[in-house]
Design an enzyme around this catalytic site. Sequence first.
Site, PDB file in Angstrom:
ATOM      1  N   ALA A 273       0.813  -1.201   0.000  1.00 34.45           N
ATOM      2  CA  ALA A 273       0.000   0.000   0.000  1.00 34.45           C
ATOM      3  C   ALA A 273       0.853   1.261   0.000  1.00 34.45           C
ATOM      4  O   ALA A 273       0.415   2.320  -0.399  1.00 34.45           O
ATOM      5  CB  ALA A 273      -0.914   0.002   1.223  1.00 34.45           C
ATOM      6  N   ASP A 319      13.823  34.338 -34.325  1.00 38.19           N
ATOM      7  CA  ASP A 319      14.192  35.032 -35.549  1.00 38.19           C
ATOM      8  C   ASP A 319      12.983  35.814 -36.017  1.00 38.19           C
ATOM      9  O   ASP A 319      11.865  35.325 -35.944  1.00 38.19           O
ATOM     10  CB  ASP A 319      14.530  34.024 -36.648  1.00 38.19           C
ATOM     11  N   ASP A 580      23.581  28.168 -36.844  1.00 32.80           N
ATOM     12  CA  ASP A 580      22.757  28.314 -35.647  1.00 32.80           C
ATOM     13  C   ASP A 580      22.891  27.122 -34.714  1.00 32.80           C
ATOM     14  O   ASP A 580      22.488  27.183 -33.557  1.00 32.80           O
ATOM     15  CB  ASP A 580      21.271  28.457 -36.031  1.00 32.80           C
ATOM     16  N   ASP A 677      -4.145   2.991 -11.129  1.00 24.82           N
ATOM     17  CA  ASP A 677      -3.328   3.091 -12.341  1.00 24.82           C
ATOM     18  C   ASP A 677      -4.000   3.851 -13.481  1.00 24.82           C
ATOM     19  O   ASP A 677      -3.475   4.853 -13.938  1.00 24.82           O
ATOM     20  CB  ASP A 677      -2.928   1.691 -12.803  1.00 24.82           C
TER      21      ASP A 677
END
Length: 847
Positions: A273, A319, A580, A677
């Site tokens: 748990a 740019d 670049d 889950d």
Amino acid sequence: MTTYRPNMTGLTSVEAKRLQAQYGKNELAQQKKESLLKKVFHIICEPMFLLLIVAAIIYFLLGEPRDGAIMLIFVVGIISIDVIQEWKTDKTLNALKDLSAPHCTVIRDGKEQQIASVDLVPGDLMMIHEGVKIPADGLVLRCADLCVDESSLTGEAEGVWKTPTESTEPTKDHWRKDYCYAGTLVTQGNAVVQVDTIGVQTEYGKIGLGVIAAPNEDTPLQKQTGKLVKTCAIIAGVLFALVAVFTWFNIPDHTIMDRLIESILSGVTLAMAMIPEEFPVILTVFLSMGAWRLAKKNSLVRKLPSVETLGAVSVLCVDKTGTITMNQMTVQDVWTTSGATEQELVETMGLGCETDAYDPMEKAMLRYCEDYGITKESLFSNEFVSEYAFTNELKMMGHVWRKKGHLIIAAKGSPERILSICKLGEEERRTIESQIKTLSSQGLRVIAVATAKPENESAIPAVITDCRLTLLGLVGLADPPRESVKEDIAVCNRAGIRVVMITGDNGITASAIANKIGIPGSENIITGEELEAMGDGELQEAVKTVSIFSRVIPEHKMRIVRAFKENGEIVAMTGDGVNDAPALKYADIGIAMGKRGSEVSREASDLILMDDNFTTIVETVRDGRRIYDNIRKAVGYVFTIHIPIAAASLLAPLLGIEPTALMLLPLHVVLLEVLIDPTCSIVLERQPAEEDVMDRAPRDPKEKLLTGRLLGKSVLQGIFVFAASFGAYFATLAGNSANAPEARAMGLAIIMLANLFLVQVNSSNHDFAYHSAKQLVKDRVVWAVNLGTLALLAIILYTPISTFLKLAPLSGIQALTALGLAAASVLWYELVKLIRRLQGMKRKGIK
Ligand code: ADP
Ligand code: MG
């Protein structure tokens, strides 16, 4: 400047298929696939499963094979869920990898087409051009100005000029001039190359470079949660001992063997748990699903950790041309000097363009020529003599033509540079400069056009800077900002993200556009020259206020990124050119352009923008924030929901309750895990963004995922749910073991119902639960999970299965009580939100 259209046909797709069967794929290392068995094995080795299996074995030992069998069924169930989950994320990640994998242009079936570089086969005709990283070894069949940087192979920094294969005698040099090598970089020109060898057969492959692919490193978040899980596991270990000892003393009348087994069993229950084994799952699922959702919105994440970082971005360096603007230019204004005619200016401008113009600016210029009545045919029917190539440093270029027997130089470029090579009087220079200012301040890109008429070929200077030109005039080009940019900048301003504009254009133009689209501080500009004169410390100080960089070259970008990073900012930076790449790598998030970017910039990037659009960047950051928010919500949720489970497993033995009457047996813990889950990985993953995601400052990158505040809230919520469920169980049990199934049913039902409410309540810290419920009403998947929970509850309570699970059906009243308690144990948090809102309003009212 030879331009050509290859008329070679290349392979057919049938041949290519056959060759691929023969030679395999063009890759250096084969992708290793983890087999299903190995995956299952990995999952079983997790502590959670070891515990499950221990529990199952104990049941068998206890002579309760039925319980043991049920446990095993659950174990198989959970393993299947995990395997499917993992398979799904793997698939998603692989699909993403394929999308961002290098592509190349080949001629197949007589047509140019894009294929993944791994699918190249010997014999393919590939077309390469500036910015391409060559994907295979091959013979240069045709080329124009092809220059290749082969330093990755030869260590030689200087570019190598290539020649077509038939024009050279075979030389003894190891590195051939008529051959291209995989892993090297085209820095100029273009070519058609016939692939010769691929994959490990290439020179690059033989060295074994690149085979050592970067290992899949854990992301910062994964490391953080890894630690968290470990801490929890240690605490679980200690409590395991405690509970086992207590159980031992609770049943002095049982045989030693029984006492031992029961003790271990209750210890195992508690340990199960307590371990938050969902954490790692949450991260992989949230990050990979996040990346997948982003891919559908035109932004391809190349590195998973970037999804985390995105939400923390505080500076966006973009740019101007093409990202902020549309890169659709039109000539808006022309201005001629006193000595020149407009006809002359326009014609020279046309002659200064490439014959097959690719640059949107040149296309615009040629369109203007056509409108003016000067057709391309008439322009380019003259004899081409030579050219001065454009470079980022020069910011100008020129062509030399022979027109009706006379030589003519047609030059164009940034006014500063062109003016510096023109013969001009003082007066004239001043008039021109004021004209440049007028045009620029309207946000136009200003290009100067100049000319010269050399006597003969020997009078043509070798470099453009040696020319003495006559200025003909100025051309003003408009490149309108993208439609939504203004809106996006406003969003960034509210979100505490600074937008920094980087451009090769002149400062006044940049400032005018920045002003138009609402970038704050548009009057502060740093030019490339100023930047070069500044020290790093100075620049670091300057970037605190300056958001516009003009006349920069790509190499400056690196320094700009560094300055921001030194200030503690998280920087995203766009780039498209080969130069670049270093800045893209260095930025926290390097963004390459999918459309106009070079392969090299893409390879250096963390993110590829498929539509080159600024809006997409902002959307991506927004999604990054949403994903991070959801991860936190999920982590908080996991804490909360584990508290009633762990506390019940801990408290029941401490209260001296008999092992068979405990609220949660291992079975029930597993049952709850089956529920937790999907709640995390499906429902919480799909949570839409909170309304204020882009109205708050970026998160502090140093802040831990699990803050004290989040932990406090989760623990408090958990305690409430625990109080409700355990209280109901304890009251129903009333000290009589015979009531255990019913009492247990109460407790379990409350936890399961509370689970449903929890998700809604925690979907925002200030918006009320009904608000988020409203948003999810249309989400079928969420419905399915919620209805699934209710169905599961009905099945375990009201079908014969209930006896297997040691439960008993609840009466109508009991069921309603459970529902009421579950709701109350969670919805109280809505009151907290209400109080906070009222306080917020009061504060605003006082101001
Ligand atoms: P940006 O960063 O805005 O894309 P560029 O680096 O492409 O700017 O261009 C910078 C400057 O170089 C332009 O403002 C212009 O003055 C000059 N320039 C760019 N392309 C050409 C060209 N084809 N011919 C002449 N000058 C050019
Ligand atoms: Mg440009």
